[in-house]
Design a protein around this motif. Structure first.
Motif, PDB file in Angstrom:
ATOM      1  N   THR A  37      32.868   6.548  -6.532  1.00 53.03           N
ATOM      2  CA  THR A  37      33.580   5.734  -5.545  1.00 53.03           C
ATOM      3  C   THR A  37      33.015   5.919  -4.134  1.00 53.03           C
ATOM      4  O   THR A  37      32.607   4.953  -3.477  1.00 53.03           O
ATOM      5  CB  THR A  37      35.086   6.128  -5.537  1.00 53.03           C
ATOM      6  N   VAL A  38      32.983   7.149  -3.657  1.00 51.62           N
ATOM      7  CA  VAL A  38      32.600   7.407  -2.262  1.00 51.62           C
ATOM      8  C   VAL A  38      31.102   7.155  -2.055  1.00 51.62           C
ATOM      9  O   VAL A  38      30.691   6.440  -1.126  1.00 51.62           O
ATOM     10  CB  VAL A  38      32.959   8.860  -1.856  1.00 51.62           C
TER      11      VAL A  38
ATOM     12  N   ASP B 106      25.819  10.115 -16.034  1.00 50.98           N
ATOM     13  CA  ASP B 106      25.479   9.114 -17.040  1.00 50.98           C
ATOM     14  C   ASP B 106      24.629   8.023 -16.376  1.00 50.98           C
ATOM     15  O   ASP B 106      25.137   7.169 -15.652  1.00 50.98           O
ATOM     16  CB  ASP B 106      26.798   8.531 -17.582  1.00 50.98           C
TER      17      ASP B 106
ATOM     18  N   GLU C 145      41.993  11.373  -7.202  1.00 48.35           N
ATOM     19  CA  GLU C 145      40.977  12.321  -7.653  1.00 48.35           C
ATOM     20  C   GLU C 145      40.753  12.165  -9.154  1.00 48.35           C
ATOM     21  O   GLU C 145      41.657  11.704  -9.875  1.00 48.35           O
ATOM     22  CB  GLU C 145      41.442  13.760  -7.381  1.00 48.35           C
TER      23      GLU C 145
ATOM     24  N   LYS D 257      25.419   4.148 -16.843  1.00 50.68           N
ATOM     25  CA  LYS D 257      26.686   3.556 -16.368  1.00 50.68           C
ATOM     26  C   LYS D 257      26.402   2.437 -15.374  1.00 50.68           C
ATOM     27  O   LYS D 257      25.519   2.556 -14.519  1.00 50.68           O
ATOM     28  CB  LYS D 257      27.488   4.648 -15.668  1.00 50.68           C
TER      29      LYS D 257
ATOM     30  N   GLN E  78      30.075  23.430 -10.503  1.00 47.47           N
ATOM     31  CA  GLN E  78      28.711  22.907 -10.367  1.00 47.47           C
ATOM     32  C   GLN E  78      28.408  22.499  -8.928  1.00 47.47           C
ATOM     33  O   GLN E  78      27.295  22.704  -8.441  1.00 47.47           O
ATOM     34  CB  GLN E  78      28.507  21.725 -11.319  1.00 47.47           C
TER      35      GLN E  78
ATOM     36  N   ARG F  31      27.055   0.377 -12.109  1.00 45.10           N
ATOM     37  CA  ARG F  31      27.634   0.767 -10.821  1.00 45.10           C
ATOM     38  C   ARG F  31      27.779  -0.431  -9.893  1.00 45.10           C
ATOM     39  O   ARG F  31      27.133  -1.461 -10.105  1.00 45.10           O
ATOM     40  CB  ARG F  31      26.761   1.836 -10.142  1.00 45.10           C
TER      41      ARG F  31
ATOM     42  N   GLY G 265      39.879   6.259  -0.260  1.00 45.99           N
ATOM     43  CA  GLY G 265      39.275   4.974  -0.622  1.00 45.99           C
ATOM     44  C   GLY G 265      37.818   4.939  -0.203  1.00 45.99           C
ATOM     45  O   GLY G 265      37.365   5.723   0.639  1.00 45.99           O
TER      46      GLY G 265
ATOM     47  N   MET H 288      27.241   9.356  -7.729  1.00 44.65           N
ATOM     48  CA  MET H 288      27.218   7.969  -7.248  1.00 44.65           C
ATOM     49  C   MET H 288      28.487   7.283  -7.767  1.00 44.65           C
ATOM     50  O   MET H 288      28.459   6.306  -8.503  1.00 44.65           O
ATOM     51  CB  MET H 288      25.931   7.267  -7.727  1.00 44.65           C
TER      52      MET H 288
HETATM   53  P1  NAP Z   1      33.992   9.865  -8.561  1.00 41.32           P
HETATM   54  O1  NAP Z   1      34.207   8.415  -8.368  1.00 41.32           O
HETATM   55  O2  NAP Z   1      34.609  10.544  -9.737  1.00 41.32           O
HETATM   56  O3  NAP Z   1      32.410  10.096  -8.587  1.00 41.32           O
HETATM   57  C1  NAP Z   1      31.821  11.319  -8.954  1.00 41.32           C
HETATM   58  C2  NAP Z   1      30.334  11.085  -9.153  1.00 41.32           C
HETATM   59  O4  NAP Z   1      29.704  12.338  -9.379  1.00 41.32           O
HETATM   60  C3  NAP Z   1      29.988  10.203 -10.353  1.00 41.32           C
HETATM   61  O5  NAP Z   1      28.933   9.360 -10.023  1.00 41.32           O
HETATM   62  C4  NAP Z   1      29.563  11.196 -11.437  1.00 41.32           C
HETATM   63  O6  NAP Z   1      28.584  10.684 -12.301  1.00 41.32           O
HETATM   64  C5  NAP Z   1      28.943  12.277 -10.577  1.00 41.32           C
HETATM   65  N1  NAP Z   1      29.003  13.605 -11.197  1.00 41.32           N
HETATM   66  C6  NAP Z   1      30.118  14.327 -11.487  1.00 41.32           C
HETATM   67  N2  NAP Z   1      29.776  15.506 -12.014  1.00 41.32           N
HETATM   68  C7  NAP Z   1      28.424  15.533 -12.066  1.00 41.32           C
HETATM   69  C8  NAP Z   1      27.475  16.473 -12.514  1.00 41.32           C
HETATM   70  N3  NAP Z   1      27.835  17.636 -13.033  1.00 41.32           N
HETATM   71  N4  NAP Z   1      26.165  16.168 -12.403  1.00 41.32           N
HETATM   72  C9  NAP Z   1      25.775  14.996 -11.878  1.00 41.32           C
HETATM   73  N5  NAP Z   1      26.632  14.058 -11.421  1.00 41.32           N
HETATM   74  C10 NAP Z   1      27.938  14.321 -11.524  1.00 41.32           C
HETATM   75  O7  NAP Z   1      34.463  10.698  -7.281  1.00 41.32           O
HETATM   76  P2  NAP Z   1      34.730  10.167  -5.800  1.00 41.32           P
HETATM   77  O8  NAP Z   1      36.095   9.587  -5.707  1.00 41.32           O
HETATM   78  O9  NAP Z   1      33.580   9.387  -5.318  1.00 41.32           O
HETATM   79  O10 NAP Z   1      34.815  11.566  -5.018  1.00 41.32           O
HETATM   80  C11 NAP Z   1      33.648  12.294  -4.725  1.00 41.32           C
HETATM   81  C12 NAP Z   1      34.023  13.461  -3.821  1.00 41.32           C
HETATM   82  O11 NAP Z   1      34.605  12.953  -2.621  1.00 41.32           O
HETATM   83  C13 NAP Z   1      35.078  14.405  -4.395  1.00 41.32           C
HETATM   84  O12 NAP Z   1      34.826  15.704  -3.936  1.00 41.32           O
HETATM   85  C14 NAP Z   1      36.390  13.880  -3.806  1.00 41.32           C
HETATM   86  O13 NAP Z   1      37.374  14.878  -3.727  1.00 41.32           O
HETATM   87  C15 NAP Z   1      35.908  13.489  -2.425  1.00 41.32           C
HETATM   88  N6  NAP Z   1      36.706  12.462  -1.738  1.00 41.32           N
HETATM   89  C16 NAP Z   1      37.079  11.333  -2.376  1.00 41.32           C
HETATM   90  C17 NAP Z   1      37.787  10.377  -1.689  1.00 41.32           C
HETATM   91  C18 NAP Z   1      38.251   9.100  -2.341  1.00 41.32           C
HETATM   92  O14 NAP Z   1      39.014   8.364  -1.698  1.00 41.32           O
HETATM   93  N7  NAP Z   1      37.840   8.784  -3.547  1.00 41.32           N
HETATM   94  C19 NAP Z   1      38.096  10.569  -0.349  1.00 41.32           C
HETATM   95  C20 NAP Z   1      37.685  11.749   0.290  1.00 41.32           C
HETATM   96  C21 NAP Z   1      36.989  12.690  -0.424  1.00 41.32           C
HETATM   97  P3  NAP Z   1      28.895   9.465 -13.334  1.00 41.32           P
HETATM   98  O15 NAP Z   1      29.189   8.290 -12.447  1.00 41.32           O
HETATM   99  O16 NAP Z   1      27.650   9.291 -14.097  1.00 41.32           O
HETATM  100  O17 NAP Z   1      30.074   9.901 -14.124  1.00 41.32           O
END
Ligand code: NAP
Ligand code: HSE
Length: 434
Positions: free
Chosen positions: A18-19, A51, A195, A54, A90, A56, A308, A16
């Protein structure tokens, strides 16, 4: 309404961040409209995070939050699992477990798909499930649907474009504002583009993961990053951007997959000099662009925000809609079909004109030495220019070559780097005129 559409589909989230928060918010705020468009109602049923304490940006009821992914994966009432946690080890484990448990999985995880796509797709088939991944390439641009559905009639000789929003945002602001790399990266992070491991973005890996997915969809072959030419944006200097401007070109981090006349494919991610008239060269900021040359349609170019929260959420929500339609009985998406066995091209099969920037001793004989190295590799210089260096006794040397191979350039650069008169390794860009 038939029986199926009376069902309320339950959606679980792994992650949970950014995306996922964007997906949650828009699905929560537009429940009736989305249910109408999807053909069935849904419930946001559960969320797994690392966590649970945290804070959100969206309000997830406490009783829906867990830190145990198996609570989502093995909950028999959950139909769709959105893997939005990122990472590979994972994410792979939970994705395979979710497919095995009969869930439909939606993901934006390009690193996972590039590395484990074959295994995941075959698991989806084996367990009679489905795996949707529109958000994995080019953020909000529905390029996977376009490639698999809208352009299914075509064979693709060239797909190229900008596939990383962070890098394009950085390059655009460097060019416009002369701002420092670090301060721009900080802004990109604040905007949710970057990332968790920023080197995936700036060193070209993220673009490589995405072009690998497009290559698979277009040619039916998985090209792993180790079989690509990958160069990021860290070494690009303001001098290169200025030189490009003087020669009516723009620097972009271009990801491409090209099929040569022998049917061999080659994928790369490289800083590239595009003519300033190229549509892709004029795509700025966080925007991505994908240009595809189909044998029937000709060239199509697709542009939109590539990273984003909202742009990516838009693509994930489209997949959730498709997942619901799939669960309601719509046919599976089309598979990639390669019409012939595709080979990977080697560095000696790939030709281009190149730009080289060298930091050299500003003294007699240096130019002759450099041109001798290039001539030794049969590389012919097209333009040669010396520009002022900030340190006395040094000079910048910018040169472009006539057409030569990647192999010849690689060997020439290794030789140039070994000269005492050349500081550091030469900075190389491809010159692209498509
Ligand atoms: P992010 O903000 O880092 O969020 C990751 C989330 O996953 C967090 O809520 C984190 O929990 C949770 N998490 C990570 N490892 C975990 C685990 N082992 N067990 C349980 N929960 C876990 O990432 P994001 O930017 O949203 O990106 C998510 C995915 O979308 C990635 O694969 C990324 O490459 C892809 N993506 C991102 C974008 C972008 O613009 N950001 C665009 C396209 C694709 P906590 O919050 O508790 O730490
Ligand atoms: N970090 C990625 C980018 C997110 O900047 O393009 C979108 O995949």
């Amino acid at each position: 309404m038939d029986n199926n559409s009376a069902k309320v589909f339950k959606i679980g989230f792994l992650g949970m961040g950014t995306v996922a928060q964007g997906v949650w918010r828009h699905l929560q705020d537009n429940k009736d409209l989305m249910a109408k468009r999807f053909g069935a109602a849904y419930e946001l049923a559960g969320v797994c995070v690392r966590d649970s304490s945290k804070k959100r940006g969206v309000c997830v009821p406490e009783d829906k939050i867990t830190t145990d992914p198996m609570e989502i994966i093995s909950d028999p009432s959950i139909d769709i699992v959105c893997e939005l946690m990122g990472g590979i080890r994972q994410a792979r484990e939970y994705t395979l477990a979710a497919l095995k448990a009969g869930k439909v999985v939606v993901s934006a995880n390009k690193a996972l798909i590039c590395n484990c796509g074959a295994e995941i797709f075959s698991a989806a088939k084996k367990y009679d499930g489905s795996y949707f991944f529109e958000a994995s390439v080019a953020g909000g641009v529905p390029i996977i649907k376009v490639l698999r559905e809208g352009l299914v009639a075509n064979r693709f000789s060239l797909i190229y474009g900008i596939l990383n929003g962070t890098c394009n945002y950085i390059l655009t602001r460097m060019e416009r504002e002369n701002a420092s790399y670090e301060s721009i990266l900080k802004d990109a992070r604040r905007l949710g583009y970057v990332e968790a491991d920023e080197s995936l973005d700036v060193d070209g890996w993220d673009s490589a993961h995405k072009i690998s997915i497009l290559a698979y969809l277009a040619h039916g072959v998985w090209i792993k990053p180790e079989n690509m030419l990958i160069q990021g944006i860290r070494d690009i200097r303001i001098e290169d951007l200025r030189w490009a401007k003087d020669f009516d070109r723009r620097v972009k981090l271009v990801a491409s997959v090209r099929k040569n006349e022998h049917g061999a494919v080659f994928a790369s991610v490289c800083p590239t000099l595009l003519p300033s008239t190229d549509v892709v060269a004029n795509v700025n900021g966080v925007y991505n662009a994908v240009s595809m040359d189909g044998d029937i349609v000709g060239r199509t170019v697709h542009i939109g925000r590539g990273a984003g929260q909202d742009a990516t959420a838009s693509a994930v929500i489209a997949d959730i809609g498709d997942a619901i339609k799939y669960l309601l009985g719509a046919p599976m998406q089309l598979s990639p079909v390669s019409d012939t066995l595709v080979n990977l091209a080697g560095l000696s099969d790939i030709s281009a004109c190149f730009y080289l920037r060298l930091e050299v001793k500003d003294e007699a004989g240096v130019l002759a030495m450099i041109s001798a190295v290039l001539a030794g590799r049969n590389i012919s210089i097209e333009l040669l220019e010396q520009r002022k260096h900030e340190n006395a006794g040094r000079a910048w040397l910018m040169l472009t070559t006539h057409i030569t191979t990647e192999d010849a350039i690689k060997k020439a650069c290794a030789e140039l780097e070994s000269l005492d008169e050349v500081y550091d390794s030469p900075f190389v860009m491809r010159i692209f005129d498509a």
